[in-house]
Design a protein around this motif. Structure first.
Motif, mmCIF file in Angstrom:
data_model
loop_
_atom_site.group_PDB
_atom_site.id
_atom_site.type_symbol
_atom_site.label_atom_id
_atom_site.label_comp_id
_atom_site.label_asym_id
_atom_site.label_seq_id
_atom_site.Cartn_x
_atom_site.Cartn_y
_atom_site.Cartn_z
ATOM 1 N N PRO A 45 44.248 43.576 39.991
ATOM 2 C CA PRO A 45 45.664 43.186 39.893
ATOM 3 C C PRO A 45 45.966 42.242 38.744
ATOM 4 N N THR A 46 45.013 41.366 38.397
ATOM 5 C CA THR A 46 45.229 40.434 37.285
ATOM 6 C C THR A 46 44.029 40.474 36.342
ATOM 7 N N ASP A 47 44.254 40.022 35.109
ATOM 8 C CA ASP A 47 43.164 39.946 34.145
ATOM 9 C C ASP A 47 42.061 39.017 34.632
ATOM 10 N N ALA A 48 42.455 37.885 35.215
ATOM 11 C CA ALA A 48 41.466 36.915 35.669
ATOM 12 C C ALA A 48 40.574 37.517 36.751
ATOM 13 N N GLN A 49 41.183 38.252 37.671
ATOM 14 C CA GLN A 49 40.394 38.867 38.730
ATOM 15 C C GLN A 49 39.469 39.940 38.171
ATOM 16 N N ALA A 50 39.958 40.712 37.217
ATOM 17 C CA ALA A 50 39.124 41.753 36.605
ATOM 18 C C ALA A 50 37.926 41.132 35.887
ATOM 19 N N GLN A 51 38.151 40.032 35.174
ATOM 20 C CA GLN A 51 37.057 39.367 34.483
ATOM 21 C C GLN A 51 36.039 38.808 35.470
ATOM 22 N N GLU A 52 36.528 38.306 36.589
ATOM 23 C CA GLU A 52 35.619 37.811 37.630
ATOM 24 C C GLU A 52 34.781 38.945 38.193
ATOM 25 N N TRP A 53 35.432 40.060 38.485
ATOM 26 C CA TRP A 53 34.701 41.227 38.992
ATOM 27 C C TRP A 53 33.685 41.737 37.975
ATOM 28 N N ALA A 54 33.987 41.582 36.700
ATOM 29 C CA ALA A 54 33.131 42.145 35.651
ATOM 30 C C ALA A 54 31.802 41.413 35.507
ATOM 31 N N ARG A 55 31.684 40.240 36.095
ATOM 32 C CA ARG A 55 30.458 39.457 35.905
ATOM 33 C C ARG A 55 29.220 40.208 36.382
ATOM 34 N N ASP A 56 29.305 40.834 37.541
ATOM 35 C CA ASP A 56 28.136 41.548 38.058
ATOM 36 C C ASP A 56 27.803 42.752 37.200
#
Length: 376
Positions: free
Chosen positions: A291-302
């Motif tokens: 939903p947000t860029d910040a959430q996508a970046q957080e998800w991308a860590r793994d």
């Protein structure tokens, strides 16, 4: 643009992989199969074009437990009705090309003409060296680029592809090459069999086997679409131009990709092939939509941990990152469309296994409802 998903068949979340030997755990594999089935059903209903996977074996760590390419393709096909199922692909150094052609034709029928197939050279030495069918062939990568092992592998691969395409495209054929001879020279059937002569082709009345053919012929004509798995070089792209295969290129360098496509078109014309702009290759990258860029970046860590832990040691650079909110991804795809106005297939490499069902389904739904309609 048409959007296809690609997965590595990762068996677990990051913590489960870090615990070790995840590929040996039946409960994780069962969960993976259930999740893949759900993603295939969702993608099928949501309007995605295809769903792909690789071939890799002996994956006790669980990072890429894709195993037999035939079985995973049939699993995807069992849980979808419209998706193109893309095996990418059969690793040439570990397969008999005649058997591969027969498998491709059979799978094309079982999938109702939805099959797309990749043929690849093999870069993971641990399993390739254990499965290879010629002692003199080796896995290839940055460690032996342009060295004798790489040259020999590339030469063998060219003959392998040539045989597969011949077998898929002709009623009967013969092949006499450096690595394979079909049928074997001077082959005579040890007993008379009138059916071969009366109802078939390629066998003389004296039972000399002069040509062979596979059965059935593919459902698609002349054969299922060909893919070149995760190509990163101009040389690979030009090779596939001869056969009409579509290399998959995951790169953020759009200038290079555009140059590759133009060179592909020129090379295809030299082989009598006319290729429409946008059809030369599949472009894409790692895909995570939230939903947000910040959430996508957080998800991308793994996923980035996965890439650095698994792909980087094989010499693979970080590809295009289609990571962000629907608006962010749509803006990037609009930039791509400005450079590549006719680009047809976009490959979205999803963090299947690393992310839970909710994260993956959220990404797929946001893409399908808020991004894909803008590029239909």
């Amino acid at each position: 643009m048409r959007f296809s998903l690609f997965m590595y068949c990762t068996v677990g979340r990051r913590a489960e992989l870090e615990a070790g030997m995840a590929g040996r755990k039946p409960d994780l594999y069962q969960r993976m199969l259930g999740e893949i089935a759900e993603y295939a059903r969702f993608a099928d209903d949501a309007g995605y074009f295809g769903f792909g996977h690789p071939e890799h074996h002996l994956q006790i760590e669980g990072f890429e437990i894709s195993n037999d390419p035939r079985l995973m393709s049939m699993w995807l096909g069992q849980h979808s009705k419209k998706l193109r199922v893309i095996t990418c692909g059969f690793v040439s150094t570990t397969h008999n090309p005649l058997r591969v052609a027969e498998d491709i034709a059979t799978m094309d029928h079982m999938l109702g003409g939805r099959f797309g197939v990749g043929l690849v050279r093999g870069y993971q030495a641990r399993w390739v060296e254990n499965f290879k069918i010629r002692d003199e062939l080796n896995a290839v990568g940055p460690w032996n680029k342009d060295q004798p092992a790489d040259i020999a592998n590339r030469e063998y691969f060219g003959e392998f592809v040539d045989i597969v395409v011949k077998a898929l495209s002709n009623e009967t054929f013969s092949h006499h090459g450096k690595h394979w001879t079909f049928p074997p020279a001077g082959m005579v059937n040890p007993h008379e069999h009138p059916v071969y002569v009366k109802y078939g082709q390629g066998v003389t009345a004296a039972m000399k086997i002069e040509q062979i053919g596979i059965a059935p012929r593919p459902l698609q004509t002349p054969h299922p679409p060909l893919y070149g798995g995760f190509a990163a070089s101009m040389r690979t792209a030009l090779f596939w131009a001869k056969y009409g295969g579509k290399p998959i290129v995951l790169t953020d360098n759009l200038k290079f990709y555009d140059h590759l496509c133009r060179a592909y078109t020129e090379e295809a014309s030299r082989h009598g092939r006319t290729v429409k702009d946008g059809q030369q290759a599949g472009w894409g990258g790692i895909f995570i939509c939230a939903p947000t860029d910040a959430q996508a970046q957080e998800w991308a860590r793994d996923m980035m941990w996965f890439w650095q832990s698994w792909a980087t040691p094989f010499g693979q650079g970080v590809p295009e990152l289609l990571v962000g909110s629907p608006d962010t991804i749509a803006r990037r795809l609009d930039q791509v469309r400005q450079v590549l106005p006719d680009q047809d297939e976009v490959i979205l490499l999803i963090p299947q296994g690393l992310h839970d069902r909710g994260q993956i389904l959220t990404s797929l739904e946001l893409m399908a409802t808020k991004v894909m309609p803008k590029f239909a």
